[in-house]
Design an enzyme around this catalytic site. Structure first.
Site, PDB file in Angstrom:
ATOM      1  N   CYS A  53      36.250  32.701  42.874  1.00 20.11           N
ATOM      2  CA  CYS A  53      37.356  33.425  43.087  1.00 20.11           C
ATOM      3  C   CYS A  53      38.408  32.570  43.625  1.00 20.11           C
ATOM      4  O   CYS A  53      39.028  31.780  42.979  1.00 20.11           O
ATOM      5  CB  CYS A  53      37.013  34.498  43.907  1.00 20.11           C
ATOM      6  SG  CYS A  53      38.340  35.774  44.428  1.00 20.11           S
TER       7      CYS A  53
ATOM      8  N   ASP B  93      36.852  41.402  33.946  1.00 19.83           N
ATOM      9  CA  ASP B  93      37.497  40.998  35.229  1.00 19.83           C
ATOM     10  C   ASP B  93      38.970  41.666  35.227  1.00 19.83           C
ATOM     11  O   ASP B  93      39.878  41.446  34.638  1.00 19.83           O
ATOM     12  CB  ASP B  93      37.751  39.554  35.432  1.00 19.83           C
ATOM     13  CG  ASP B  93      38.284  39.183  36.912  1.00 19.83           C
ATOM     14  OD1 ASP B  93      39.046  39.895  37.522  1.00 19.83           O
ATOM     15  OD2 ASP B  93      37.897  38.150  37.252  1.00 19.83           O
TER      16      ASP B  93
ATOM     17  N   HIS C  57      34.846  40.504  37.687  1.00 19.33           N
ATOM     18  CA  HIS C  57      34.702  39.539  38.655  1.00 19.33           C
ATOM     19  C   HIS C  57      33.653  39.724  39.717  1.00 19.33           C
ATOM     20  O   HIS C  57      33.036  40.736  40.089  1.00 19.33           O
ATOM     21  CB  HIS C  57      36.215  39.967  39.228  1.00 19.33           C
ATOM     22  CG  HIS C  57      36.767  38.868  40.177  1.00 19.33           C
ATOM     23  ND1 HIS C  57      37.487  37.822  39.649  1.00 19.33           N
ATOM     24  CD2 HIS C  57      36.844  38.573  41.680  1.00 19.33           C
ATOM     25  CE1 HIS C  57      37.751  36.859  40.976  1.00 19.33           C
ATOM     26  NE2 HIS C  57      37.276  37.410  41.970  1.00 19.33           N
TER      27      HIS C  57
END
Length: 293
Positions: free
Chosen positions: A169, A226, A262
């Site tokens: 991330c 995502d 994600h």
């Protein structure tokens, strides 16, 4: 992920009080904003046969940077991998990832890169972490701190000539940036790191701006579902890499897992996708080995 190195938590035997105690102990090391933690799917990697712990690394501005490290106890001069945190900081998931790397033969180092700005593990919401901490962390400072970690690793017995970096991330974006910054880096693996965005005073460039500056090949691992990183950004980054005159850019690669959201590697969260996470982990290790790290 290698089942011999990291095994998913199984059912909790015994009476209800013991199950409750074990569940509480399991989630205690995770950031508040990461709650609720999915305790039943968390991978727990034992430290048996490893040297693990906390250390302090001297930085360019004379600060003491806290780092968590894990390395094989009996391996002289193991290769070094920098493990760059998510926005939650170096909580139990990142520490476990370090132990997984150590079981694969690496000297893994996870620096607390927000230590000047605050402790994200004590903040209960993601927007508050972004506002109070992340927005105040500059890319130049992060690059310098990672450089300090490399120097410390070499002094601590790691083989900094076989250097890799990986991040998740927030740390995935940093991995791309570090591959454009550090000429000694052999390989980077960026897990769903932001690729594009508006420049800021502390974040003047994003990965797509730095394709031509890459000094080490990067493997990008991204989710097709995502909601924060559109597939169009992934396509644009692929295009930038393929058209770049930089050898490291042309040797880079991006894998898109069509059904993954994600955070698909984050086994403590509902976003975890075991099949894609395991595949990504094996690709990560193979990428580092193939590029000399």
């Amino acid at each position: 992920m290698d089942s011999s190195a990291a095994k998913p938590a199984s059912g909790m035997p015994g009476d209800p009080e013991r199950r409750d105690f074990l569940r509480t102990a399991t989630v205690a090391g995770f950031a508040l904003a990461a709650q609720p933690v999915m305790a039943q799917q968390i991978i727990t990697t034992p430290a048996t046969g490893l040297d693990t712990g906390m250390a302090e690394v001297g930085t360019a501005d004379a600060q003491k940077l806290p780092v968590y490290f894990a390395r094989p106890a009996a391996t002289p001069k193991p290769p070094v991998v920098l493990v760059v945190q998510e926005i939650f900081g170096v909580h139990e998931h990142i520490r476990d990832v370090c132990r997984r790397f150590a079981r694969a033969g690496y000297f893994a180092i996870a620096p607390e890169l927000y230590f000047r700005q605050g402790d994200p593990s004590k903040i209960s919401s993601v927007p508050e972490i972004l506002e109070r901490i992340v927005s105040r962390v500059g890319d130049a400072q992060v690059m310098s701190d990672l450089d300090s970690c490399v120097a410390w690793a070499a002094q601590a017995g790691g083989d900094a000539a076989r250097l890799a970096a990986t991040g998740f991330c927030w740390g995935g974006r940093i991995t791309w940036l570090y591959a454009a910054h550090q000429p000694a880096l052999r390989a980077g693996v960026a897990w769903y790191g932001k690729l594009d965005g508006l420049p800021g005073e502390l974040t003047p460039n994003h990965p797509i701006d730095l394709a031509d500056a890459l000094k080490a090949p990067v493997l990008g691992l991204y989710g097709g579902k995502d909601q924060g990183i559109p597939n169009s950004d992934v396509d644009a980054m692929r295009d930038a890499l393929s058209k770049s005159p930089a050898d490291a850019a042309r040797r880079s690669n991006i894998v898109l897992y069509p059904e993954a959201p994600h955070g698909f590697h984050a086994d403590f969260r509902p976003s975890y996708r075991e099949v894609d996470a395991r595949d990504g982990w094996q690709r990560c290790l193979a990428w580092m080995a193939a590029n000399g790290a």
